[in-house]
Motif scaffolding. Sequence first.
Motif, PDB file in Angstrom:
ATOM      1  N   ASN A  73       0.124  -1.175  -0.031  1.00  0.00           N
ATOM      2  CA  ASN A  73       0.403   0.029   0.393  1.00  0.00           C
ATOM      3  C   ASN A  73       0.593   1.137   0.028  1.00  0.00           C
ATOM      4  O   ASN A  73       0.609   2.230  -0.360  1.00  0.00           O
ATOM      5  CB  ASN A  73      -0.983   0.205   1.477  1.00  0.00           C
ATOM      6  CG  ASN A  73      -1.869  -0.851   1.202  1.00  0.00           C
ATOM      7  OD1 ASN A  73      -2.314  -1.514   0.183  1.00  0.00           O
ATOM      8  ND2 ASN A  73      -3.016  -1.140   2.361  1.00  0.00           N
ATOM      9  N   ASN A  74       1.763   1.174   0.483  1.00  0.00           N
ATOM     10  CA  ASN A  74       2.754   2.104   1.019  1.00  0.00           C
ATOM     11  C   ASN A  74       3.959   2.377  -0.670  1.00  0.00           C
ATOM     12  O   ASN A  74       5.242   2.747  -0.443  1.00  0.00           O
ATOM     13  CB  ASN A  74       3.437   2.290   2.072  1.00  0.00           C
ATOM     14  CG  ASN A  74       4.049   3.105   2.384  1.00  0.00           C
ATOM     15  OD1 ASN A  74       3.181   4.869   2.200  1.00  0.00           O
ATOM     16  ND2 ASN A  74       4.398   3.407   3.507  1.00  0.00           N
ATOM     17  N   ILE A  75       3.900   1.511  -1.840  1.00  0.00           N
ATOM     18  CA  ILE A  75       4.628   1.717  -3.246  1.00  0.00           C
ATOM     19  C   ILE A  75       4.448   2.064  -4.029  1.00  0.00           C
ATOM     20  O   ILE A  75       3.089   1.936  -4.000  1.00  0.00           O
ATOM     21  CB  ILE A  75       5.407   0.035  -3.292  1.00  0.00           C
ATOM     22  CG1 ILE A  75       5.464  -0.634  -2.071  1.00  0.00           C
ATOM     23  CG2 ILE A  75       6.619   0.370  -4.487  1.00  0.00           C
ATOM     24  CD1 ILE A  75       6.345  -1.721  -2.198  1.00  0.00           C
ATOM     25  N   GLY A  76       4.751   3.104  -5.022  1.00  0.00           N
ATOM     26  CA  GLY A  76       3.994   3.667  -6.022  1.00  0.00           C
ATOM     27  C   GLY A  76       5.373   2.738  -7.144  1.00  0.00           C
ATOM     28  O   GLY A  76       6.389   3.050  -6.988  1.00  0.00           O
ATOM     29  N   TYR A  77       4.704   1.983  -7.717  1.00  0.00           N
ATOM     30  CA  TYR A  77       5.016   1.021  -8.421  1.00  0.00           C
ATOM     31  C   TYR A  77       4.742   1.424 -10.260  1.00  0.00           C
ATOM     32  O   TYR A  77       3.700   1.627 -10.064  1.00  0.00           O
ATOM     33  CB  TYR A  77       4.413  -0.463  -8.267  1.00  0.00           C
ATOM     34  CG  TYR A  77       5.787  -1.073  -9.218  1.00  0.00           C
ATOM     35  CD1 TYR A  77       6.267  -1.198 -10.378  1.00  0.00           C
ATOM     36  CD2 TYR A  77       4.628  -2.362 -10.438  1.00  0.00           C
ATOM     37  CE1 TYR A  77       7.613  -2.389 -11.141  1.00  0.00           C
ATOM     38  CE2 TYR A  77       5.174  -3.887 -10.993  1.00  0.00           C
ATOM     39  CZ  TYR A  77       6.533  -3.078 -11.051  1.00  0.00           C
ATOM     40  OH  TYR A  77       6.817  -4.225 -11.804  1.00  0.00           O
ATOM     41  N   LEU A  78       6.675   1.299 -10.867  1.00  0.00           N
ATOM     42  CA  LEU A  78       5.806   2.105 -12.167  1.00  0.00           C
ATOM     43  C   LEU A  78       6.647   0.862 -12.621  1.00  0.00           C
ATOM     44  O   LEU A  78       7.963  -0.077 -13.168  1.00  0.00           O
ATOM     45  CB  LEU A  78       6.747   2.821 -12.479  1.00  0.00           C
ATOM     46  CG  LEU A  78       6.771   3.870 -14.240  1.00  0.00           C
ATOM     47  CD1 LEU A  78       6.466   4.914 -14.721  1.00  0.00           C
ATOM     48  CD2 LEU A  78       7.661   2.901 -14.995  1.00  0.00           C
TER      49      LEU A  78
END
Length: 246
Positions: A73-78
Amino acid sequence: MVEVKSIEKSFGKLTVLKGVTVQIPKGKVIAILGPNGSGKTTLIKCILGLVIPDKGDILIGGENIKNNWKYRNNIGYLPQIARFPENLTVSELFRMIQDLRKNQNPKNNPEQTCSQFVSLFQIQSFLNKPLRSLSGGTRQKVNVILALMFNPDLYIFDEPTVGLDPISCVRFKETVLKEKNNGKTILLTTHILSEVEEMSDEIIFLLEGKIYYQGSPKELMANKQENTLEKAIAKMLEENEQKNTN
Ligand code: ADP
Ligand code: MG
């Protein structure tokens, strides 16, 4: 922030990671470098829990990620290759993902963050277009915005600037440095070494499944007596080749 301990991963007979141990400190920009097929994406996917390592442990914020999904939930993944529901419009996709992640971070306002990045990357005129009609660069901008939208503590960007025009590249790099100054941790891969020089505090160079070099770009350039990271890495690899042929 992230501790990777003795990770091993094989796909069938191919061993991709052969005991990788890295510490990714909070508030830093770390670049994972290495030739094609050296395991960069596999390492990233292990951290995300999308690939399960055969051996070793990964800790995020001190907690083992095994059987524990909340940390995501605390990760922004590209992702390196983004696959979108092609019939949705860009704004429908943004709304759908906002809806899926809405309870993850109560302090966050993804609608507002999203519209800021829509302006920054100049995609206002594409919001009502279906994803299938977008050019590669515009798709990558959508991919970038999806990763930036939720104000996470950890960003993982797998080749984020591929296909971006120069203005967007500059704005992306500025965003990364701004987020770093906000205390965020950023892990990224790229083949553009000038970007690494501009953004990264540390590089992790993967070669044949192992960490071949870890340290700051400046240290490596000083050590190899070269004025660009590209030349320093080339020298390091040439020395390695010579060692192997002797
Ligand atoms: P990089 O991102 O450094 O280019 P990858 O981590 O994508 O490299 O891939 C490393 C190696 O593992 C490549 O040889 C690739 O073909 C292989 N590989 C990656 N994912 C899979 C998979 N799911 N199944 C089989 N082989 C894979
Ligand atoms: Mg890759």
